[in-house]
Design an enzyme around this catalytic site. Structure first.
Site, mmCIF file in Angstrom:
data_model
loop_
_atom_site.group_PDB
_atom_site.id
_atom_site.type_symbol
_atom_site.label_atom_id
_atom_site.label_comp_id
_atom_site.label_asym_id
_atom_site.label_seq_id
_atom_site.Cartn_x
_atom_site.Cartn_y
_atom_site.Cartn_z
ATOM 1 N N SER A 53 0.840 -1.195 0.000
ATOM 2 C CA SER A 53 0.000 0.000 0.000
ATOM 3 C C SER A 53 0.881 1.254 0.000
ATOM 4 C CB SER A 53 -0.972 -0.066 1.190
ATOM 5 O OG SER A 53 -1.998 0.877 1.049
ATOM 6 N N HIS A 61 -7.341 -6.002 1.079
ATOM 7 C CA HIS A 61 -6.159 -5.170 1.318
ATOM 8 C C HIS A 61 -5.361 -5.642 2.541
ATOM 9 C CE1 HIS A 61 -4.155 -1.413 0.210
ATOM 10 N NE2 HIS A 61 -4.086 -1.050 1.482
ATOM 11 N N ASP A 77 -10.162 -5.580 -3.141
ATOM 12 C CA ASP A 77 -9.533 -4.542 -2.323
ATOM 13 C C ASP A 77 -10.378 -3.271 -2.389
ATOM 14 O OD1 ASP A 77 -7.878 -2.371 -1.443
ATOM 15 O OD2 ASP A 77 -6.094 -3.592 -1.852
#
Lengths: 281, 281
Positions: free
Chosen positions: A150, A259, A226
């Site tokens: 991320s 995620h 996600d």
């Protein structure tokens, strides 16, 4: 420079440690974790850097990342830094925002007040901490690679693109690939670097590629479930930039994954094998 | 009986879920986790029960146990219950003691007040939760096995010894093998079951074996750097009891390992393969 051992636990034949030191870059105490796999005395091992995402410390991947079995098998040292400076007097209260300030350093050297003094995560992860690690652990600085998740995927891509000779491999889970073009990135780069978007391009993987930066190849995994995929991550922008620049990108959309570390841990060993192959293991 | 889904995340090709239900045994809401590996529709899978140690919830092993890759490979469902009832009105404040009350149910049905109403973890993990799991997940109740850590190792051993036909395999990390003879066990069994030590024998693996309980074999791993090894765990007592009773015990002292999940995660896949071989996988 003194390193304080916070904890050491034997795991998968090696040692998972957590350490603390006084950082000259951030002017704070910084905590990081290092896994050293089993190895013969005197050998120097390749080292994989793992840059974490928003809200994380070293602990998230250290506890949930499931990297130790593969690192032990492949003979890789695994280092996980924190994501920002922390401590008394460091601005950026996470109670005000999870995506700016503490836990959200975005791997830049801030130029804007009140952040410029402490928020020097670019220099910290690319210069200071590698020196600390090289001085204290059995690593071969000529064989380094970088991965991240991320915000840390953004960090890994930009670190690799700007230092292609230092990092022999780069990969990312769910990376922010074009922070200049998405809300998380606009807020962070604006807050740390100011309103002039020209200064943002050195911290934007897609912009770096457009401006001529190159790496040998990239591995990126994203989950198609996600929640941040469409608005914040936008892997298609990296795909287009890599195609135009002839950078081989293995971009995999993993069906049903989100995620979280449940996703990361699933593909961690895959990524480590990718790194090992490029680190001469 | 209604099951509430707290979370579900795809991981290692399967689904890691956390669920909540109103327990008739404990008179509280109880939370547990289940990993269901990838499988063909309609198939029923063997199920491994994991009983956790003092202070833990389902979350410790779910986050740190590194069981999913092996469970996915071997086709095993993995269930992790909580270690005690929790909630308003449940006695046993963990601020008073980490080793009694909340987070420390010791896998017994308490007979002593004020614990008798809620602290029914024996019936919960051997009867109620297996029914809940069988009704809601693709498991084959004829193929169950049990493992655990520390207090949960005690739980796994006693559950298996008292139900050898129901649990086809049993193993433990760092188990308390003779609670009647060590401080943790004396405190817990005394507090939940009263001063009469005759009532403790059904919840003491060594005493159960002395009294005639049998299982086909056992796998136990302990770390030789475990701070609780000498005073609380005392695996030599299990070794002596198994030798006298001709129960094959594979007891491994793992050099340099401590009591933590860094140890458990190292040998988790090993244990799951042991279970899989006895569950017909």
């Amino acid at each position: 420079m003194t390193l304080t051992t916070v904890s050491q636990n034997k795991s998968h034949g090696g040692v998972q440690g957590v350490y603390r030191h006084a950082s000259q870059e951030t002017k704070t105490e910084m905590t990081f974790s290092v896994f050293v796999p089993p190895h013969a005395d005197g050998t120097k091992l390749p080292v994989v850097w793992y840059l974490s995402g928003l809200t994380c410390t070293h602990a998230n991947v250290t506890e949930k990342g499931e990297f130790r079995a593969a690192c032990a098998e492949l003979g890789l040292v695994f280092v996980a830094p924190d994501t920002s400076p922390r401590g008394d007097g460091v601005p950026g209260d996470p109670n005000n925002a999870y995506d700016f300030g503490l836990g959200a350093g975005f791997y830049v050297d801030a130029t804007q007040e009140p952040f410029a003094k402490n928020y020097r995560m670019w220099s910290y992860v690319t210069e200071e901490l590698p020196s600390v690690v090289a001085a204290n652990f059995p690593v071969d600085p000529r064989r380094q690679s970088v991965m991240g998740h991320s915000m840390g995927g953004h960090g890994a891509l930009t670190v690799a693109l700007r230092n292609p000779s230092r990092y022999r491999a780069a990969s990312a889970f769910s990376p922010i690939v074009a922070p200049s073009q998405v809300p998380w990135g606009e807020k962070a780069l604006g807050g740390y670097l100011g309103a002039d978007k020209a200064a943002w391009r050195k911290h934007d993987a897609v912009a770096l590629i457009e401006d001529g930066a190159r790496v040998s190849d990239l591995l990126v995994d994203v989950g198609d479930a996600d929640q941040f995929l469409v608005q914040q991550l936008r892997p298609e922008l990296l795909k287009a930039a890599c195609e135009k620049a002839n950078i081989p990108l293995l971009l995999r959309k993993q069906e049903g994954y989100d995620h979280s570390y449940y996703f990361i841990s699933t593909y961690m060993a895959d990524h480590l094998r990718w790194h090992a192959a490029r680190l001469g293991r």
